[in-house]
Scaffold this motif. Structure first.
Motif, PDB file in Angstrom:
ATOM      1  N   SER A 148       0.844  -1.197   0.000  1.00 37.69           N
ATOM      2  CA  SER A 148       0.000   0.000   0.000  1.00 37.69           C
ATOM      3  C   SER A 148       0.882   1.252   0.000  1.00 37.69           C
ATOM      4  CB  SER A 148      -0.947   0.009   1.205  1.00 37.69           C
ATOM      5  OG  SER A 148      -0.214   0.054   2.407  1.00 37.69           O
ATOM      6  N   THR A 149       0.300   2.353  -0.418  1.00 38.12           N
ATOM      7  CA  THR A 149       1.031   3.613  -0.520  1.00 38.12           C
ATOM      8  C   THR A 149       0.181   4.734   0.044  1.00 38.12           C
ATOM      9  OG1 THR A 149       1.924   2.848  -2.634  1.00 38.12           O
ATOM     10  CG2 THR A 149       2.218   5.166  -2.135  1.00 38.12           C
ATOM     11  N   ILE A 150       0.834   5.661   0.700  1.00 35.18           N
ATOM     12  CA  ILE A 150       0.174   6.906   1.093  1.00 35.18           C
ATOM     13  C   ILE A 150       0.968   8.028   0.453  1.00 35.18           C
ATOM     14  CG2 ILE A 150      -0.455   8.420   3.008  1.00 35.18           C
ATOM     15  CD1 ILE A 150      -0.500   5.857   4.778  1.00 35.18           C
ATOM     16  N   ILE A 151       0.296   8.831  -0.360  1.00 38.42           N
ATOM     17  CA  ILE A 151       0.943   9.962  -1.013  1.00 38.42           C
ATOM     18  C   ILE A 151       0.372  11.233  -0.408  1.00 38.42           C
ATOM     19  CG2 ILE A 151       1.352  11.174  -3.190  1.00 38.42           C
ATOM     20  CD1 ILE A 151       1.008   8.466  -4.617  1.00 38.42           C
ATOM     21  N   GLU A 152       1.255  12.111   0.020  1.00 31.17           N
ATOM     22  CA  GLU A 152       0.839  13.386   0.603  1.00 31.17           C
ATOM     23  C   GLU A 152       1.411  14.531  -0.225  1.00 31.17           C
ATOM     24  OE1 GLU A 152       1.654  13.326   4.950  1.00 31.17           O
ATOM     25  OE2 GLU A 152       2.321  11.304   4.492  1.00 31.17           O
ATOM     26  N   PRO A 153       0.659  15.498  -0.622  1.00 32.83           N
ATOM     27  CA  PRO A 153      -0.796  15.552  -0.498  1.00 32.83           C
ATOM     28  C   PRO A 153      -1.439  14.530  -1.434  1.00 32.83           C
ATOM     29  CG  PRO A 153      -0.029  17.404  -1.796  1.00 32.83           C
ATOM     30  CD  PRO A 153       1.192  16.666  -1.326  1.00 32.83           C
ATOM     31  N   LYS A 154      -2.621  14.118  -1.081  1.00 36.25           N
ATOM     32  CA  LYS A 154      -3.324  13.042  -1.788  1.00 36.25           C
ATOM     33  C   LYS A 154      -3.818  13.534  -3.157  1.00 36.25           C
ATOM     34  CE  LYS A 154      -6.673   9.491  -0.761  1.00 36.25           C
ATOM     35  NZ  LYS A 154      -7.576   8.974   0.240  1.00 36.25           N
ATOM     36  N   PRO A 155      -3.178  13.059  -4.265  1.00 35.27           N
ATOM     37  CA  PRO A 155      -3.581  13.520  -5.602  1.00 35.27           C
ATOM     38  C   PRO A 155      -4.803  12.802  -6.176  1.00 35.27           C
ATOM     39  CG  PRO A 155      -1.738  12.040  -5.797  1.00 35.27           C
ATOM     40  CD  PRO A 155      -2.029  12.186  -4.320  1.00 35.27           C
ATOM     41  N   GLU A 156      -5.072  11.623  -5.687  1.00 35.64           N
ATOM     42  CA  GLU A 156      -6.173  10.805  -6.218  1.00 35.64           C
ATOM     43  C   GLU A 156      -7.168  10.501  -5.101  1.00 35.64           C
ATOM     44  OE1 GLU A 156      -6.482   9.614  -9.426  1.00 35.64           O
ATOM     45  OE2 GLU A 156      -4.653  10.647 -10.046  1.00 35.64           O
TER      46      GLU A 156
END
Length: 141
Positions: free
Chosen positions: A79-87
């Motif tokens: 799993s991935t968490i991208i900040e800021p959340k683009p999707e």
């Protein structure tokens, strides 16, 4: 003959850090922060457009003002968490032969070629883009 063998060993040791470093799931797991941004033309002899140059300058200024502007957390379960959340959804990730793939559901995905840098940072270059190819430099947070 002994001199050649000794010379061969010295050369191997000198290049060992880069030659044997591999990207694996284990060494990619963690929190990665974007520390630099650039773009390269899609074609080898191409040039960046005025808008692409402006994008690079804007991103560099944004990273200087807010060093934790973009963070990718790659978890062991994929799993991935991208900040800021683009999707709307967080992607899953996997790595194979220095190519990291982010999948957003069943249809959408992004791929980046990753290169290990000597200072422990990684450089990610997008494989596909509608404009010039983004190149981001990451360091572990």
């Amino acid at each position: 003959m002994k001199k050649l063998l000794f010379l061969g060993i010295i050369i191997c040791l000198a290049f060992a850090q880069n030659s044997f470093a591999q990207l694996t799931t284990e060494n990619m797991v963690g929190r990665w922060r974007v520390v630099d941004f650039n773009m390269v033309p899609k074609k080898a002899n191409g040039k960046l457009t005025k808008n692409e140059i402006t994008t690079i300058e804007t991103m560099k200024k944004a990273l200087a003002l807010k060093p934790k502007l973009m963070i990718f957390t790659l978890n062991t379960d994929g799993s991935t968490i991208i900040e800021p959340k683009p999707e709307k959804i967080n992607p899953t990730w996997s790595i194979d032969n220095s190519i990291i793939t982010f999948k957003y559901g069943r249809k959408k995905s992004e791929q980046y070629s990753i290169k290990l840098l000597n200072d422990g940072k990684t450089e990610w270059q997008a494989l596909k883009s509608k404009v010039a190819l983004p190149v981001m430099t990451f360091e572990k947070d």
